[in-house]
Scaffold this motif. Structure first.
Motif, PDB file in Angstrom:
ATOM      1  N   VAL A   1       2.304 -11.590  -3.765  1.00  0.00           N
ATOM      2  CA  VAL A   1       2.427 -10.175  -3.748  1.00  0.00           C
ATOM      3  C   VAL A   1       1.104  -9.697  -4.336  1.00  0.00           C
ATOM      4  N   SER A   2       0.439  -8.644  -3.562  1.00  0.00           N
ATOM      5  CA  SER A   2      -0.659  -7.958  -4.063  1.00  0.00           C
ATOM      6  C   SER A   2      -0.496  -6.606  -4.020  1.00  0.00           C
ATOM      7  N   ILE A   3      -0.940  -5.686  -5.099  1.00  0.00           N
ATOM      8  CA  ILE A   3      -0.478  -4.331  -5.156  1.00  0.00           C
ATOM      9  C   ILE A   3      -2.058  -3.683  -4.950  1.00  0.00           C
ATOM     10  N   PHE A   4      -2.209  -2.679  -4.018  1.00  0.00           N
ATOM     11  CA  PHE A   4      -3.320  -2.091  -3.819  1.00  0.00           C
ATOM     12  C   PHE A   4      -3.583  -1.079  -4.769  1.00  0.00           C
ATOM     13  N   ILE A   5      -4.646  -0.953  -5.742  1.00  0.00           N
ATOM     14  CA  ILE A   5      -4.988  -0.260  -6.634  1.00  0.00           C
ATOM     15  C   ILE A   5      -6.224   0.372  -6.816  1.00  0.00           C
ATOM     16  N   ASP A   6      -6.304   1.535  -7.636  1.00  0.00           N
ATOM     17  CA  ASP A   6      -7.507   2.001  -7.785  1.00  0.00           C
ATOM     18  C   ASP A   6      -8.263   1.688  -8.952  1.00  0.00           C
ATOM     19  N   PRO A   7      -9.734   1.429  -9.160  1.00  0.00           N
ATOM     20  CA  PRO A   7     -10.053   0.817 -10.190  1.00  0.00           C
ATOM     21  C   PRO A   7     -10.059   1.691 -11.462  1.00  0.00           C
TER      22      PRO A   7
ATOM     23  N   VAL B   1       0.530  -1.302  -0.075  1.00  0.00           N
ATOM     24  CA  VAL B   1      -0.013  -0.204  -0.090  1.00  0.00           C
ATOM     25  C   VAL B   1       0.884   1.312   0.110  1.00  0.00           C
ATOM     26  N   PRO B   2       0.415   2.397  -0.527  1.00  0.00           N
ATOM     27  CA  PRO B   2       1.301   3.624  -0.751  1.00  0.00           C
ATOM     28  C   PRO B   2       1.025   4.400   0.499  1.00  0.00           C
ATOM     29  N   ASP B   3       0.852   3.990   1.661  1.00  0.00           N
ATOM     30  CA  ASP B   3       0.533   4.815   2.763  1.00  0.00           C
ATOM     31  C   ASP B   3       1.422   5.822   3.051  1.00  0.00           C
ATOM     32  N   PRO B   4       1.582   7.274   3.543  1.00  0.00           N
ATOM     33  CA  PRO B   4       2.728   7.664   4.420  1.00  0.00           C
ATOM     34  C   PRO B   4       2.801   7.255   5.668  1.00  0.00           C
ATOM     35  N   PRO B   5       3.648   7.359   6.435  1.00  0.00           N
ATOM     36  CA  PRO B   5       3.531   6.943   7.749  1.00  0.00           C
ATOM     37  C   PRO B   5       2.368   7.759   8.797  1.00  0.00           C
ATOM     38  N   THR B   6       2.019   8.987   8.221  1.00  0.00           N
ATOM     39  CA  THR B   6       0.862   9.427   9.038  1.00  0.00           C
ATOM     40  C   THR B   6      -0.465   9.018   8.841  1.00  0.00           C
ATOM     41  N   ALA B   7      -0.742   8.250   7.800  1.00  0.00           N
ATOM     42  CA  ALA B   7      -2.129   7.868   7.392  1.00  0.00           C
ATOM     43  C   ALA B   7      -2.819   7.376   8.222  1.00  0.00           C
ATOM     44  N   ILE B   8      -3.952   7.866   8.665  1.00  0.00           N
ATOM     45  CA  ILE B   8      -4.987   7.001   9.462  1.00  0.00           C
ATOM     46  C   ILE B   8      -5.418   5.548   8.952  1.00  0.00           C
ATOM     47  N   THR B   9      -5.636   5.673   7.542  1.00  0.00           N
ATOM     48  CA  THR B   9      -6.054   4.337   7.081  1.00  0.00           C
ATOM     49  C   THR B   9      -5.617   4.648   5.653  1.00  0.00           C
ATOM     50  N   SER B  10      -5.451   3.460   4.787  1.00  0.00           N
ATOM     51  CA  SER B  10      -5.265   3.330   3.441  1.00  0.00           C
ATOM     52  C   SER B  10      -6.288   4.181   2.614  1.00  0.00           C
ATOM     53  N   ASN B  11      -6.068   5.205   1.754  1.00  0.00           N
ATOM     54  CA  ASN B  11      -7.166   6.011   1.153  1.00  0.00           C
ATOM     55  C   ASN B  11      -6.742   6.125  -0.200  1.00  0.00           C
TER      56      ASN B  11
END
Length: 238
Positions: free
Chosen positions: A128-134, A92-102
């Protein structure tokens, strides 16, 4: 069959609120498996505000279903995967401060980086799975990274579902069909619940896995954990 992976981050959040070991994250994972969960998901973050890195190590010793570790592939995450060698790592591409994946990965901009990460993780024997927008533009670049699966980011689906469920699911069906044509496995997660899960499954019957945490834990407050897991399983048995 679409597998249900139970994300236990919220269990760790409740535990951490009091500083002791109640609820016991490891015991909850074991019970979730016993109650019908087909996988356990965790997302350790750098500040350890819910799942701690030690939790991941402890869970790796006892989880007998598919263990899925989500996270941003920084040095600590990569070292954790190397040590634990879970069934699946979800990037997931989350920055460290993210509350949740967005948001999902921009697989065009980060294709080279992801390709290196995917190869390293697969070298440990981890899928491996990559979190991705549709969005169609991200899928062929995702395929080029060598990833085994993509995880569709379903918050937009959940938001739109209450307004127009067919419009909500249409881009996901299109994206899933594209992923399938490229030979990618398909997972889904974020804001899926007892109201919208069945419709997603009906429209994408070839989903490999869904990962659900927040809504499932909230439902368990009313229905109990065992009953809730079975209720979610039934939404997928179509």
């Amino acid at each position: 069959m679409t597998k249900l992976s139970v994300n236990i981050n919220k269990i760790a959040t409740i535990r951490n609120a009091r500083g002791a070991n109640n609820p016991n994250v490891v015991q909850v994972a074991l019970d979730a498996e016993r109650f019908g969960a087909q996988g356990i998901t965790v997302h350790p973050r750098p500040d350890e505000r819910h799942i701690r890195y030690q939790d991941v190590l402890d869970l790796s010793e006892v989880v007998t279903t598919e263990f899925n570790i989500e996270g941003y592939p920084d040095t600590r995450f990569m070292e954790l995967i190397k040590r634990v060698k879970p069934a699946q790592a979800t990037l997931v591409p989350d920055p460290p401060t993210a509350i949740t994946s967005n948001a999902g990965w921009d697989t065009i901009t980060h294709q080279s980086f992801l390709k290196d990460v995917v190869a390293e993780l697969q070298g440990y024997g981890t899928r491996v799975s990559i979190f991705i927008d549709p969005e169609e533009k991200y899928f062929e670049p995702a395929k080029t990274t060598g990833t085994d699966r993509v995880e569709l980011y379903t918050e937009p689906y959940a938001v739109q579902f209450t307004k127009n469920k067919q419009e909500a699911v249409n881009p996901y069906v299109k994206a899933a069909e594209l992923a399938r044509s490229l030979g990618l496995g398909i997972n889904a997660g974020h804001d899926l619940d007892l109201h919208n899960l069945k419709f997603l499954k009906e429209n994408i019957p070839f989903l490999d896995e869904v990962s659900i945490g927040h809504a499932l834990v909230c439902d368990a407050l009313y229905y109990g954990l065992e009953n809730t897991i079975q209720m979610y399983r039934r939404q997928l048995e179509i």
